[in-house]
Write a protein that holds these residues in place. Structure first.
Motif, PDB file in Angstrom:
ATOM      1  N   PRO A 325       0.814  -1.225   0.000  1.00 44.61           N
ATOM      2  CA  PRO A 325       0.000   0.000   0.000  1.00 44.61           C
ATOM      3  C   PRO A 325       0.846   1.274   0.000  1.00 44.61           C
ATOM      4  CG  PRO A 325      -0.941  -1.614   1.488  1.00 44.61           C
ATOM      5  CD  PRO A 325       0.397  -2.150   1.085  1.00 44.61           C
ATOM      6  N   ALA A 326       1.915   1.297   0.811  1.00 39.76           N
ATOM      7  CA  ALA A 326       2.788   2.472   0.852  1.00 39.76           C
ATOM      8  C   ALA A 326       3.500   2.657  -0.488  1.00 39.76           C
ATOM      9  CB  ALA A 326       3.809   2.336   1.978  1.00 39.76           C
ATOM     10  N   ALA A 327       3.893   1.546  -1.115  1.00 43.04           N
ATOM     11  CA  ALA A 327       4.559   1.622  -2.413  1.00 43.04           C
ATOM     12  C   ALA A 327       3.606   2.141  -3.486  1.00 43.04           C
ATOM     13  CB  ALA A 327       5.105   0.250  -2.800  1.00 43.04           C
ATOM     14  N   VAL A 366      13.126   1.770  -2.602  1.00 42.15           N
ATOM     15  CA  VAL A 366      12.864   0.574  -1.797  1.00 42.15           C
ATOM     16  C   VAL A 366      12.108   0.988  -0.542  1.00 42.15           C
ATOM     17  CG1 VAL A 366      13.882  -1.358  -0.536  1.00 42.15           C
ATOM     18  CG2 VAL A 366      14.923  -0.571  -2.685  1.00 42.15           C
ATOM     19  N   ILE A 367      11.027   0.265  -0.259  1.00 37.78           N
ATOM     20  CA  ILE A 367      10.203   0.578   0.916  1.00 37.78           C
ATOM     21  C   ILE A 367      10.073  -0.674   1.777  1.00 37.78           C
ATOM     22  CG2 ILE A 367       7.940   1.342   1.724  1.00 37.78           C
ATOM     23  CD1 ILE A 367       7.611   2.920  -0.828  1.00 37.78           C
ATOM     24  N   GLY A 368      10.658  -0.583   2.949  1.00 39.84           N
ATOM     25  CA  GLY A 368      10.547  -1.664   3.932  1.00 39.84           C
ATOM     26  C   GLY A 368       9.759  -1.196   5.141  1.00 39.84           C
ATOM     27  N   ALA A 373       7.183   3.241   8.383  1.00 40.83           N
ATOM     28  CA  ALA A 373       7.002   3.915   9.665  1.00 40.83           C
ATOM     29  C   ALA A 373       7.377   5.391   9.585  1.00 40.83           C
ATOM     30  CB  ALA A 373       7.820   3.215  10.744  1.00 40.83           C
ATOM     31  N   GLY A 374       8.425   5.695   8.800  1.00 40.59           N
ATOM     32  CA  GLY A 374       8.868   7.081   8.686  1.00 40.59           C
ATOM     33  C   GLY A 374       8.323   7.799   7.477  1.00 40.59           C
ATOM     34  N   LEU A 390      14.690   9.388   2.488  1.00 44.19           N
ATOM     35  CA  LEU A 390      14.008  10.666   2.307  1.00 44.19           C
ATOM     36  C   LEU A 390      12.502  10.496   2.420  1.00 44.19           C
ATOM     37  CD1 LEU A 390      15.904  11.902  -0.884  1.00 44.19           C
ATOM     38  CD2 LEU A 390      16.041  12.963   1.371  1.00 44.19           C
ATOM     39  N   PRO A 391      11.797  11.544   2.855  1.00 38.99           N
ATOM     40  CA  PRO A 391      10.335  11.508   2.747  1.00 38.99           C
ATOM     41  C   PRO A 391       9.940  11.310   1.288  1.00 38.99           C
ATOM     42  CG  PRO A 391      11.047  13.344   4.112  1.00 38.99           C
ATOM     43  CD  PRO A 391      12.286  12.776   3.487  1.00 38.99           C
TER      44      PRO A 391
END
Length: 417
Positions: A325-327, A366-368, A373-374, A390-391
């Motif tokens: 979802p974040a990706a 890459v999103i882990g 969380a950040g 980075l945001p």
């Protein structure tokens, strides 16, 4: 480009198949390639770049048909001097029409469509237009020699006193485009007529045109060679030469001075004295045909195109299904910012495998679990650089800034790296 650099280049035909950029089919015919989605994306970006460069340089864009009556090419001289490279005429009632081998006769008629004043000159007409040449099957090869050509073409109608400045400006456009695209020419050629050959016009006309182009090359400070027998049938030209993966040399860009066709089509402008005068026609192509330009770009970049040309500019890789979802949100932000972004889901393989598969993409995000969380992304640049996390909004903005600027660097230096 030296021999060592050339030897490292890969055949664009092999890369084109591997990267799914273009293809061909016997049912369509030899020398008639089609463009697959990723290849079409690169080509479209290149076309938009050229139109933007030309608009800024004062060119007006037109469209003209790929067919013309045989009489049109009889007047221009193509029928008598270039017929072996033209497709046979098609009969339409009592008329014959021909697939055009060149755009210049059409542009001459566009100029002639209304009365012109010296105040309008130089008049710069540009078109990314189709033309067709009846090449023998033995000389066809990939994108470098085709029968269906999309030419980045332009014709400048000007006074004799304006020719040198216009030709010099055209050469500057060519050199700037090469820098933006990463193309290294292997040489510049002043193409002159042979001692014997079928050329039109008077010797004085040819001498004057050659003098003008020689001055342009000398003023630009480039090394060049003069070569007899390479001129167009209507005038001498500057040819900018490139080399392919095998070291074979060919012409990509040209500048030609033409006194012949303005006379053939009886072109005029009204001078400051109120009398009619004949304009000069400067033919100019920044990167030649889209097909040959694309072949060169595929080979010199090995499919790893500059970020602004890349089919995918941002690949977003969630580590696991939990981060999808974040990706997806990152992809949406990228697309909203005008980037060509796509999701590379865990279902497509391990993270390492996905990173390797998209190694030619300039930016990987890459999103882990930690990045979710950040609300951040961990960027991986194609050149091996990894900025600090980075945001998402900041990462997207940084990528967009580099793409819009057509920067040769993938990332602006910051204290966060």
């Amino acid at each position: 480009m030296d021999r060592e650099e050339t030897s490292r280049m890969q055949d664009h035909r092999k890369l084109g198949r591997e990267l799914e950029l273009f293809g061909s089919d016997p049912l369509i015919g030899a020398g008639l390639p089609y463009w697959l989605p990723d290849g079409a994306v690169v080509r479209h970006a290149l076309e938009e770049y050229l139109r933007e460069v030309e608009r800024h340089a004062g060119y007006q864009h037109v469209y003209s048909p790929v067919l013309g009556k045989r009489e049109l090419y009889e007047i221009s001289g193509h029928w008598s001097h270039y017929r072996e490279h033209m497709f046979p005429p098609m009969n339409l009632g009592d008329e014959q029409v021909v697939l055009r081998p060149s755009l210049c006769p059409h542009h001459a008629l566009i100029y002639r469509s209304q009365a012109r004043s010296y105040r309008e000159l130089p008049l710069r007409i540009a078109e990314l237009g189709g033309m067709y040449r009846s090449e023998l099957s033995g000389v066809l090869g990939g994108l470098t020699r085709v029968r269906s050509i999309q030419l980045n073409d332009a014709h400048i109608f000007c006074t004799i006193d304006q020719v040198a400045a216009e030709a010099s400006a055209a050469l500057a456009l060519i050199r700037a485009a090469y820098r933006d695209l990463g193309i290294q020419p292997v040489g510049y050629r002043l193409s002159l007529p042979a001692q014997q050959g079928e050329y039109v016009g008077e010797p004085a006309m040819w001498r004057r045109a050659a003098e003008l182009l020689t001055g342009v090359l000398d003023d630009a400070g480039v090394d060049y060679r003069a070569e007899a027998g390479e001129a167009a049938f209507y005038g001498p030209k500057i040819d900018v030469q490139i080399a392919d993966h095998a070291g074979r040399e060919s012409t990509l860009s040209t500048i030609q001075v033409d006194f012949h066709q303005p006379a053939q089509f009886d072109l005029h402008y009204v001078g400051s004295d109120g009398a009619q005068h004949r304009p000069v026609m400067v033919h100019r192509s920044i990167i030649g045909s889209m097909e040959r330009a694309m072949a060169q770009l595929i080979e010199i970049h090995g499919g790893a195109f500059p970020a602004w040309l890349a089919p995918t500019q941002l690949a977003v890789l969630p580590v696991s299904d939990a981060e999808v979802p974040a990706a997806q949100d990152c992809v949406r932000q990228g697309i909203a910012a005008g980037l060509r972004a796509r999701l590379v889901a865990p279902s497509q393989g391990s993270l390492g495998a996905r990173i390797r598969a998209d190694r030619r993409v300039p930016y990987q995000a890459v999103i882990g679990e930690r990045e979710v969380a950040g609300r951040q992304v961990a960027l991986r640049l194609r050149n091996g650089h990894r900025p600090a996390a980075l945001p998402v909004t900041e990462a997207v903005a940084g990528i967009r800034a580099n793409v819009v600027a057509r920067s040769v660097d993938l990332w602006a230096a910051t204290d966060r790296e």
